[in-house]
Design a protein around this motif. Structure first.
Motif, PDB file in Angstrom:
ATOM      1  N   SER A  20      -3.552  14.288   5.202  1.00 29.87           N
ATOM      2  CA  SER A  20      -4.224  15.425   4.557  1.00 29.87           C
ATOM      3  C   SER A  20      -5.128  14.979   3.416  1.00 29.87           C
ATOM      4  N   MET A  21      -4.721  13.921   2.736  1.00 28.52           N
ATOM      5  CA  MET A  21      -5.473  13.452   1.584  1.00 28.52           C
ATOM      6  C   MET A  21      -6.905  13.082   1.957  1.00 28.52           C
ATOM      7  N   ARG A  22      -7.083  12.514   3.119  1.00 23.75           N
ATOM      8  CA  ARG A  22      -8.391  11.964   3.501  1.00 23.75           C
ATOM      9  C   ARG A  22      -9.498  13.016   3.551  1.00 23.75           C
ATOM     10  N   PRO A  23      -9.373  14.070   4.376  1.00 24.40           N
ATOM     11  CA  PRO A  23     -10.457  15.064   4.382  1.00 24.40           C
ATOM     12  C   PRO A  23     -10.555  15.852   3.088  1.00 24.40           C
ATOM     13  N   TRP A  24      -9.410  16.089   2.420  1.00 21.70           N
ATOM     14  CA  TRP A  24      -9.434  16.812   1.150  1.00 21.70           C
ATOM     15  C   TRP A  24     -10.306  16.079   0.144  1.00 21.70           C
ATOM     16  N   TRP A  68       5.670   4.020   3.021  1.00 22.18           N
ATOM     17  CA  TRP A  68       5.101   5.344   3.203  1.00 22.18           C
ATOM     18  C   TRP A  68       4.515   5.863   1.896  1.00 22.18           C
ATOM     19  N   MET A  69       3.680   6.901   2.009  1.00 25.43           N
ATOM     20  CA  MET A  69       3.050   7.456   0.810  1.00 25.43           C
ATOM     21  C   MET A  69       4.012   8.414   0.122  1.00 25.43           C
ATOM     22  N   ASN A  70       4.294   8.134  -1.130  1.00 25.92           N
ATOM     23  CA  ASN A  70       5.084   9.009  -1.992  1.00 25.92           C
ATOM     24  C   ASN A  70       4.567   8.762  -3.406  1.00 25.92           C
ATOM     25  N   ILE A  71       3.635   9.581  -3.820  1.00 21.40           N
ATOM     26  CA  ILE A  71       2.917   9.357  -5.078  1.00 21.40           C
ATOM     27  C   ILE A  71       3.845   9.410  -6.279  1.00 21.40           C
ATOM     28  N   ARG A  72       4.864  10.264  -6.222  1.00 20.02           N
ATOM     29  CA  ARG A  72       5.756  10.417  -7.373  1.00 20.02           C
ATOM     30  C   ARG A  72       6.796   9.305  -7.480  1.00 20.02           C
ATOM     31  N   ALA A  73       6.958   8.519  -6.439  1.00 23.27           N
ATOM     32  CA  ALA A  73       8.024   7.515  -6.407  1.00 23.27           C
ATOM     33  C   ALA A  73       7.560   6.178  -6.974  1.00 23.27           C
ATOM     34  N   SER A  74       8.530   5.309  -7.242  1.00 22.55           N
ATOM     35  CA  SER A  74       8.271   3.922  -7.643  1.00 22.55           C
ATOM     36  C   SER A  74       9.253   3.027  -6.897  1.00 22.55           C
ATOM     37  N   TRP A  90      -6.007  14.955  -6.863  1.00 20.15           N
ATOM     38  CA  TRP A  90      -4.948  14.957  -5.841  1.00 20.15           C
ATOM     39  C   TRP A  90      -3.631  14.456  -6.443  1.00 20.15           C
ATOM     40  N   ILE A  91      -3.695  13.353  -7.185  1.00 20.16           N
ATOM     41  CA  ILE A  91      -2.500  12.774  -7.804  1.00 20.16           C
ATOM     42  C   ILE A  91      -1.868  13.770  -8.783  1.00 20.16           C
ATOM     43  N   ASP A  92      -2.695  14.388  -9.610  1.00 19.06           N
ATOM     44  CA  ASP A  92      -2.174  15.354 -10.585  1.00 19.06           C
ATOM     45  C   ASP A  92      -1.452  16.503  -9.882  1.00 19.06           C
ATOM     46  N   ALA A  93      -2.039  16.982  -8.787  1.00 19.55           N
ATOM     47  CA  ALA A  93      -1.407  18.073  -8.047  1.00 19.55           C
ATOM     48  C   ALA A  93      -0.098  17.614  -7.410  1.00 19.55           C
ATOM     49  N   ALA A  94      -0.063  16.374  -6.928  1.00 22.92           N
ATOM     50  CA  ALA A  94       1.164  15.842  -6.324  1.00 22.92           C
ATOM     51  C   ALA A  94       2.300  15.818  -7.331  1.00 22.92           C
ATOM     52  N   HIS A  95       1.992  15.460  -8.565  1.00 20.83           N
ATOM     53  CA  HIS A  95       3.022  15.398  -9.603  1.00 20.83           C
ATOM     54  C   HIS A  95       3.518  16.787 -10.013  1.00 20.83           C
TER      55      HIS A  95
END
Length: 217
Positions: free
Chosen positions: A14-18, A115-121, A199-204
């Motif tokens: 989803s991130m790509r076209p957004w 995998w993509m998980n923006i909030r994780a470390s 996008w990152i801000d919204a993910a958080h």
């Protein structure tokens, strides 16, 4: 136009076209459908009966659906030629299509293990031989493009190829594999792009969690 997407924290496709809509200022309505829910597929199919029941999906003003990230990108490039979503030069455009398609169809080990998980470390984890081989190939692609076209993005200015690799940069931010100086700098430039930051801000800010993607053995 309407763009159906999944959770910004998890949905790499989803991130790509957004990003393309947002970066190039193309007006659209966002419809976010949470992933991994009992009714996820039904909610998507309610709006796109002929599609595979997956996000992302573009629905244009006439109701025509276009699913799959790369198909949506091609549709935007076709309908908004005033924006150089693909490079204007034919040879560069062929190169950009090739590396975008390679991202679209390849790198299965990286996808499975990082995998993509923006909030994780998950720094330093899951560096399997297959994932490292995929990373080495990605670094080679990035280095070749940046050297050939002068940067700051893969083909000069931000375009479809960069959008295709943006979720990879998000993965690298989460898993922190060892990267070359060139690759690390490109990840920083992608991450700092205003559309990516949005996008990152919204993910958080999202509260929906997918437990199996929030844990790393």
């Amino acid at each position: 136009m309407k763009l159906l997407i999944g959770d910004k924290n998890y949905s790499s496709w989803s991130m790509r076209p957004w990003l393309l809509f947002t970066h190039f200022g193309i007006p659209f309505d966002e419809v976010l459908i949470q992933l991994n829910q009992p009714d996820t597929n039904a909610k998507i199919r309610a709006q796109v009966p002929r599609g595979p029941g997956k996000v992302p999906c573009l629905i244009d003003a006439a109701g025509q659906p276009v699913w799959d990230s790369l198909a949506i990108a091609e549709t935007l490039a076709e309908r908004f030629p005033q924006h150089a979503l693909w490079p204007r030069d034919a040879a560069a455009r062929a190169h950009a299509r090739s590396v975008s398609a390679e991202m679209h169809s390849g790198f299965g080990e990286l996808r499975s293990n990082m995998w993509m998980n923006i909030r994780a470390s998950f720094a330093g984890k899951n560096a399997t031989p297959g994932a490292l081989a995929d990373i080495a190939r990605i670094e080679a692609i990035w280095s070749d493009c940046l050297q050939s076209y002068g940067g700051p993005f893969l083909f000069g200015e931000f375009g479809i190829a960069d959008a295709m690799y943006a979720p990879v940069a998000m993965r690298f931010n989460t898993w922190k594999p060892a990267l070359s100086e060139t690759a690390a700098a490109y990840v920083e430039r992608l991450t700092a792009l205003p559309a990516v930051q949005a996008w990152i801000d919204a993910a958080h800010k999202e509260t929906h969690a997918i437990p199996y993607q929030d844990e790393c053995p």
